[in-house]
Design a protein around this motif. Structure first.
Motif, PDB file in Angstrom:
ATOM      1  N   THR A 186      70.022 -53.834  74.735  1.00  0.00           N
ATOM      2  CA  THR A 186      71.604 -54.086  74.679  1.00  0.00           C
ATOM      3  C   THR A 186      72.181 -55.129  73.941  1.00  0.00           C
ATOM      4  OG1 THR A 186      71.564 -55.156  76.842  1.00  0.00           O
ATOM      5  CG2 THR A 186      71.901 -52.888  76.938  1.00  0.00           C
ATOM      6  N   LYS A 187      71.157 -55.901  73.149  1.00  0.00           N
ATOM      7  CA  LYS A 187      71.852 -57.127  72.642  1.00  0.00           C
ATOM      8  C   LYS A 187      72.766 -56.687  71.382  1.00  0.00           C
ATOM      9  CE  LYS A 187      69.004 -60.892  73.880  1.00  0.00           C
ATOM     10  NZ  LYS A 187      68.168 -61.893  73.217  1.00  0.00           N
ATOM     11  N   PRO A 188      73.567 -57.650  70.915  1.00  0.00           N
ATOM     12  CA  PRO A 188      74.200 -57.288  69.512  1.00  0.00           C
ATOM     13  C   PRO A 188      73.241 -57.830  68.385  1.00  0.00           C
ATOM     14  CG  PRO A 188      75.288 -58.996  70.645  1.00  0.00           C
ATOM     15  CD  PRO A 188      74.190 -58.472  71.592  1.00  0.00           C
ATOM     16  N   TRP A 189      73.359 -57.121  67.186  1.00  0.00           N
ATOM     17  CA  TRP A 189      72.562 -57.307  66.117  1.00  0.00           C
ATOM     18  C   TRP A 189      73.215 -57.562  64.860  1.00  0.00           C
ATOM     19  CZ3 TRP A 189      68.140 -59.297  67.926  1.00  0.00           C
ATOM     20  CH2 TRP A 189      67.479 -58.648  69.110  1.00  0.00           C
ATOM     21  N   GLY A 190      72.490 -57.953  63.844  1.00  0.00           N
ATOM     22  CA  GLY A 190      73.051 -57.967  62.703  1.00  0.00           C
ATOM     23  C   GLY A 190      72.978 -56.679  61.894  1.00  0.00           C
ATOM     24  N   GLU A 191      73.362 -56.605  60.685  1.00  0.00           N
ATOM     25  CA  GLU A 191      73.285 -55.293  60.048  1.00  0.00           C
ATOM     26  C   GLU A 191      71.885 -54.964  59.712  1.00  0.00           C
ATOM     27  OE1 GLU A 191      74.880 -53.734  55.659  1.00  0.00           O
ATOM     28  OE2 GLU A 191      74.494 -55.743  55.826  1.00  0.00           O
ATOM     29  N   VAL A 192      71.038 -55.855  59.410  1.00  0.00           N
ATOM     30  CA  VAL A 192      69.624 -55.593  59.099  1.00  0.00           C
ATOM     31  C   VAL A 192      68.955 -54.801  60.462  1.00  0.00           C
ATOM     32  CG1 VAL A 192      67.146 -56.279  58.506  1.00  0.00           C
ATOM     33  CG2 VAL A 192      69.242 -56.965  57.213  1.00  0.00           C
ATOM     34  N   ALA A 193      69.149 -55.653  61.461  1.00  0.00           N
ATOM     35  CA  ALA A 193      68.519 -54.902  62.751  1.00  0.00           C
ATOM     36  C   ALA A 193      69.239 -53.558  63.156  1.00  0.00           C
ATOM     37  CB  ALA A 193      68.647 -56.099  63.943  1.00  0.00           C
ATOM     38  N   THR A 194      70.523 -53.598  62.933  1.00  0.00           N
ATOM     39  CA  THR A 194      71.185 -52.222  63.320  1.00  0.00           C
ATOM     40  C   THR A 194      70.720 -51.014  62.372  1.00  0.00           C
ATOM     41  OG1 THR A 194      73.146 -53.585  63.784  1.00  0.00           O
ATOM     42  CG2 THR A 194      73.612 -51.195  63.334  1.00  0.00           C
ATOM     43  N   GLY A 203      59.993 -59.544  59.855  1.00  0.00           N
ATOM     44  CA  GLY A 203      60.660 -60.651  60.779  1.00  0.00           C
ATOM     45  C   GLY A 203      61.749 -60.018  61.665  1.00  0.00           C
ATOM     46  N   ALA A 204      62.717 -59.086  61.325  1.00  0.00           N
ATOM     47  CA  ALA A 204      63.498 -58.381  62.192  1.00  0.00           C
ATOM     48  C   ALA A 204      62.672 -57.635  63.135  1.00  0.00           C
ATOM     49  CB  ALA A 204      64.457 -57.332  61.219  1.00  0.00           C
ATOM     50  N   LEU A 205      61.639 -56.904  62.712  1.00  0.00           N
ATOM     51  CA  LEU A 205      60.730 -55.899  63.713  1.00  0.00           C
ATOM     52  C   LEU A 205      60.061 -56.821  64.923  1.00  0.00           C
ATOM     53  CD1 LEU A 205      59.103 -53.485  61.236  1.00  0.00           C
ATOM     54  CD2 LEU A 205      60.748 -53.024  63.184  1.00  0.00           C
ATOM     55  N   GLU A 206      59.772 -57.981  64.412  1.00  0.00           N
ATOM     56  CA  GLU A 206      59.337 -59.008  65.447  1.00  0.00           C
ATOM     57  C   GLU A 206      60.192 -59.434  66.495  1.00  0.00           C
ATOM     58  OE1 GLU A 206      56.875 -63.013  65.918  1.00  0.00           O
ATOM     59  OE2 GLU A 206      56.959 -62.164  63.592  1.00  0.00           O
ATOM     60  N   ARG A 207      61.372 -59.525  65.933  1.00  0.00           N
ATOM     61  CA  ARG A 207      62.425 -59.854  66.920  1.00  0.00           C
ATOM     62  C   ARG A 207      62.749 -58.769  67.792  1.00  0.00           C
ATOM     63  NH1 ARG A 207      63.996 -62.642  62.039  1.00  0.00           N
ATOM     64  NH2 ARG A 207      65.625 -60.949  61.589  1.00  0.00           N
ATOM     65  N   LEU A 208      62.942 -57.759  67.095  1.00  0.00           N
ATOM     66  CA  LEU A 208      63.075 -56.316  67.995  1.00  0.00           C
ATOM     67  C   LEU A 208      62.200 -56.197  68.990  1.00  0.00           C
ATOM     68  CD1 LEU A 208      64.994 -54.289  65.190  1.00  0.00           C
ATOM     69  CD2 LEU A 208      66.045 -55.228  67.082  1.00  0.00           C
ATOM     70  N   LEU A 209      60.880 -56.312  68.535  1.00  0.00           N
ATOM     71  CA  LEU A 209      59.630 -56.182  69.527  1.00  0.00           C
ATOM     72  C   LEU A 209      59.895 -57.207  70.865  1.00  0.00           C
ATOM     73  CD1 LEU A 209      56.950 -55.556  67.118  1.00  0.00           C
ATOM     74  CD2 LEU A 209      57.506 -54.058  68.883  1.00  0.00           C
ATOM     75  N   ASP A 210      60.094 -58.681  70.337  1.00  0.00           N
ATOM     76  CA  ASP A 210      60.139 -59.365  71.404  1.00  0.00           C
ATOM     77  C   ASP A 210      61.404 -59.127  72.343  1.00  0.00           C
ATOM     78  OD1 ASP A 210      58.126 -60.716  70.133  1.00  0.00           O
ATOM     79  OD2 ASP A 210      59.475 -62.368  69.109  1.00  0.00           O
ATOM     80  N   ALA A 211      62.579 -58.737  71.788  1.00  0.00           N
ATOM     81  CA  ALA A 211      63.333 -58.291  72.792  1.00  0.00           C
ATOM     82  C   ALA A 211      63.311 -56.964  73.491  1.00  0.00           C
ATOM     83  CB  ALA A 211      64.754 -58.356  71.996  1.00  0.00           C
ATOM     84  N   ARG A 212      62.064 -56.456  73.112  1.00  0.00           N
ATOM     85  CA  ARG A 212      61.758 -55.182  73.992  1.00  0.00           C
ATOM     86  C   ARG A 212      63.005 -53.853  73.413  1.00  0.00           C
ATOM     87  NH1 ARG A 212      59.978 -57.407  79.420  1.00  0.00           N
ATOM     88  NH2 ARG A 212      57.873 -57.936  78.679  1.00  0.00           N
ATOM     89  N   CYS A 213      63.387 -53.918  72.138  1.00  0.00           N
ATOM     90  CA  CYS A 213      64.416 -53.099  71.724  1.00  0.00           C
ATOM     91  C   CYS A 213      63.815 -51.931  70.903  1.00  0.00           C
ATOM     92  CB  CYS A 213      65.551 -53.652  70.714  1.00  0.00           C
ATOM     93  SG  CYS A 213      66.547 -54.818  71.686  1.00  0.00           S
ATOM     94  N   VAL A 214      62.500 -52.224  70.224  1.00  0.00           N
ATOM     95  CA  VAL A 214      61.458 -51.418  69.919  1.00  0.00           C
ATOM     96  C   VAL A 214      60.216 -51.342  70.584  1.00  0.00           C
ATOM     97  CG1 VAL A 214      62.686 -50.980  67.606  1.00  0.00           C
ATOM     98  CG2 VAL A 214      60.925 -52.797  67.807  1.00  0.00           C
ATOM     99  N   SER A 215      59.509 -50.348  70.325  1.00  0.00           N
ATOM    100  CA  SER A 215      57.898 -50.617  70.773  1.00  0.00           C
ATOM    101  C   SER A 215      57.000 -50.142  69.826  1.00  0.00           C
ATOM    102  CB  SER A 215      57.623 -49.939  72.012  1.00  0.00           C
ATOM    103  OG  SER A 215      58.102 -48.325  71.853  1.00  0.00           O
ATOM    104  N   ALA A 216      55.923 -50.630  69.522  1.00  0.00           N
ATOM    105  CA  ALA A 216      54.833 -50.362  68.548  1.00  0.00           C
ATOM    106  C   ALA A 216      54.284 -49.025  68.892  1.00  0.00           C
ATOM    107  CB  ALA A 216      53.889 -51.365  68.301  1.00  0.00           C
ATOM    108  N   GLY A 217      54.395 -47.961  68.034  1.00  0.00           N
ATOM    109  CA  GLY A 217      53.557 -46.742  68.267  1.00  0.00           C
ATOM    110  C   GLY A 217      52.234 -46.985  68.277  1.00  0.00           C
ATOM    111  N   GLY A 218      51.610 -45.812  68.493  1.00  0.00           N
ATOM    112  CA  GLY A 218      50.256 -45.680  68.407  1.00  0.00           C
ATOM    113  C   GLY A 218      49.696 -44.651  67.756  1.00  0.00           C
TER     114      GLY A 218
END
Length: 67
Positions: free
Chosen positions: A7-15, A52-67
């Protein structure tokens, strides 16, 4: 990678990354290609920006690594 329900706001790249992941699991180059297509070529992600953006999104639990 999969989009989550962050639910966090993100910049253009993360969006754009979240939008690229909204309809399918994607990895690396497929995310770059989807972002390029969605932005009509105006956004070209480099690897440092992408991961870098994926790491921030992972840390914020906005995305998850698939397997």
């Amino acid at each position: 990678m999969r989009a989550g329900n962050g639910t966090k706001p993100w910049g253009e790249v993360a969006t754009l990354i979240m939008a690229a992941l909204a309809d399918a699991d994607r990895h690396g180059y497929a995310i770059v290609a989807a972002v390029r297509e969605m932005s009509n070529g105006s956004v070209e992600l480099g690897t440092g920006t992408l991961y870098g953006a994926l790491e921030r999104l992972l840390d914020a639990r906005c995305v998850s690594a698939g397997g």
